[in-house]
Design a protein around this motif. Structure first.
Motif, PDB file in Angstrom:
ATOM      1  N   CYS A   1       0.823  -1.212   0.000  1.00 33.00           N
ATOM      2  CA  CYS A   1       0.000   0.000   0.000  1.00 33.00           C
ATOM      3  C   CYS A   1       0.854   1.258   0.000  1.00 33.00           C
ATOM      4  O   CYS A   1       0.403   2.325  -0.415  1.00 33.00           O
ATOM      5  CB  CYS A   1      -0.967   0.010   1.174  1.00 33.00           C
ATOM      6  N   LEU A   2       2.112   1.150   0.429  1.00 32.38           N
ATOM      7  CA  LEU A   2       3.001   2.304   0.454  1.00 32.38           C
ATOM      8  C   LEU A   2       3.777   2.469  -0.850  1.00 32.38           C
ATOM      9  O   LEU A   2       4.322   3.536  -1.102  1.00 32.38           O
ATOM     10  CB  LEU A   2       3.993   2.187   1.619  1.00 32.38           C
TER      11      LEU A   2
ATOM     12  N   VAL B   1       0.512   7.712  -1.235  1.00 36.10           N
ATOM     13  CA  VAL B   1       0.699   8.253   0.112  1.00 36.10           C
ATOM     14  C   VAL B   1       1.589   9.490   0.031  1.00 36.10           C
ATOM     15  O   VAL B   1       2.613   9.492  -0.635  1.00 36.10           O
ATOM     16  CB  VAL B   1       1.350   7.209   1.041  1.00 36.10           C
ATOM     17  N   MET B   2       1.170  10.540   0.731  1.00 32.61           N
ATOM     18  CA  MET B   2       1.927  11.782   0.754  1.00 32.61           C
ATOM     19  C   MET B   2       2.187  12.180   2.206  1.00 32.61           C
ATOM     20  O   MET B   2       1.285  12.115   3.039  1.00 32.61           O
ATOM     21  CB  MET B   2       1.133  12.884   0.057  1.00 32.61           C
ATOM     22  N   ILE B   3       3.411  12.567   2.505  1.00 31.15           N
ATOM     23  CA  ILE B   3       3.750  13.094   3.820  1.00 31.15           C
ATOM     24  C   ILE B   3       3.401  14.574   3.786  1.00 31.15           C
ATOM     25  O   ILE B   3       4.013  15.349   3.060  1.00 31.15           O
ATOM     26  CB  ILE B   3       5.253  12.907   4.130  1.00 31.15           C
TER      27      ILE B   3
ATOM     28  N   ALA C   1      -1.285  11.831   4.085  1.00 29.20           N
ATOM     29  CA  ALA C   1      -2.538  11.956   3.343  1.00 29.20           C
ATOM     30  C   ALA C   1      -2.508  10.954   2.204  1.00 29.20           C
ATOM     31  O   ALA C   1      -1.443  10.562   1.722  1.00 29.20           O
ATOM     32  CB  ALA C   1      -2.690  13.376   2.800  1.00 29.20           C
ATOM     33  N   SER C   2      -3.681  10.533   1.786  1.00 23.48           N
ATOM     34  CA  SER C   2      -3.790   9.564   0.709  1.00 23.48           C
ATOM     35  C   SER C   2      -5.092   9.801  -0.037  1.00 23.48           C
ATOM     36  O   SER C   2      -5.893  10.642   0.353  1.00 23.48           O
ATOM     37  CB  SER C   2      -3.750   8.153   1.299  1.00 23.48           C
TER      38      SER C   2
ATOM     39  N   ALA D   1      -7.653   4.162   2.188  1.00 22.17           N
ATOM     40  CA  ALA D   1      -6.240   4.129   1.813  1.00 22.17           C
ATOM     41  C   ALA D   1      -5.390   4.837   2.859  1.00 22.17           C
ATOM     42  O   ALA D   1      -4.280   4.394   3.175  1.00 22.17           O
ATOM     43  CB  ALA D   1      -6.040   4.763   0.443  1.00 22.17           C
ATOM     44  N   THR D   2      -5.895   5.926   3.415  1.00 22.67           N
ATOM     45  CA  THR D   2      -5.151   6.648   4.444  1.00 22.67           C
ATOM     46  C   THR D   2      -5.022   5.800   5.699  1.00 22.67           C
ATOM     47  O   THR D   2      -3.935   5.710   6.279  1.00 22.67           O
ATOM     48  CB  THR D   2      -5.835   7.989   4.770  1.00 22.67           C
ATOM     49  N   LYS D   3      -6.101   5.164   6.102  1.00 21.10           N
ATOM     50  CA  LYS D   3      -6.067   4.310   7.289  1.00 21.10           C
ATOM     51  C   LYS D   3      -5.095   3.150   7.083  1.00 21.10           C
ATOM     52  O   LYS D   3      -4.301   2.830   7.968  1.00 21.10           O
ATOM     53  CB  LYS D   3      -7.467   3.771   7.590  1.00 21.10           C
ATOM     54  N   GLU D   4      -5.119   2.539   5.912  1.00 19.12           N
ATOM     55  CA  GLU D   4      -4.217   1.435   5.592  1.00 19.12           C
ATOM     56  C   GLU D   4      -2.757   1.908   5.601  1.00 19.12           C
ATOM     57  O   GLU D   4      -1.873   1.225   6.107  1.00 19.12           O
ATOM     58  CB  GLU D   4      -4.584   0.875   4.215  1.00 19.12           C
TER      59      GLU D   4
END
Length: 88
Positions: A34-35, A40-42, A59-60, A65-68
């Motif tokens: 998932c990463l 995924v954005m920091i 953030a995603s 997707a964010t929770k994962e």
């Protein structure tokens, strides 16, 4: 009235954010698919005043997707801490 973060905290936060972003972009975290999808954005890194700890905000695309991504980053926190320490 509480003072804001120091210049040093801001610089360290930006450096950690850049290193984590590079790790995610290069796909160095093969253990968590998932990463490596690039979704995924920091968004922000807030180091503590003594610079020993930091809160990382991600953030995603979508809530699931964010929770994962948060769960995956939590599982890899020790590995990430080592990679960030070596880079910084």
């Amino acid at each position: 009235m509480q003072a804001g973060p120091s210049q040093r905290q801001l610089r360290v936060g930006e450096l950690i954010k850049r290193v984590l972003g590079e790790l995610l972009m290069r796909g160095d975290l093969h253990e968590e698919p998932c990463l490596t999808r690039g979704a995924v954005m920091i968004s922000e890194v807030r180091p503590s005043p003594d610079l020993r700890h930091a809160q990382v905000f991600v953030a995603s695309h979508g809530d699931d997707a964010t929770k994962e991504a948060v769960e995956a980053l939590s599982r890899l926190r020790h590995q990430l801490k080592g990679k960030v320490a070596r880079s910084v």
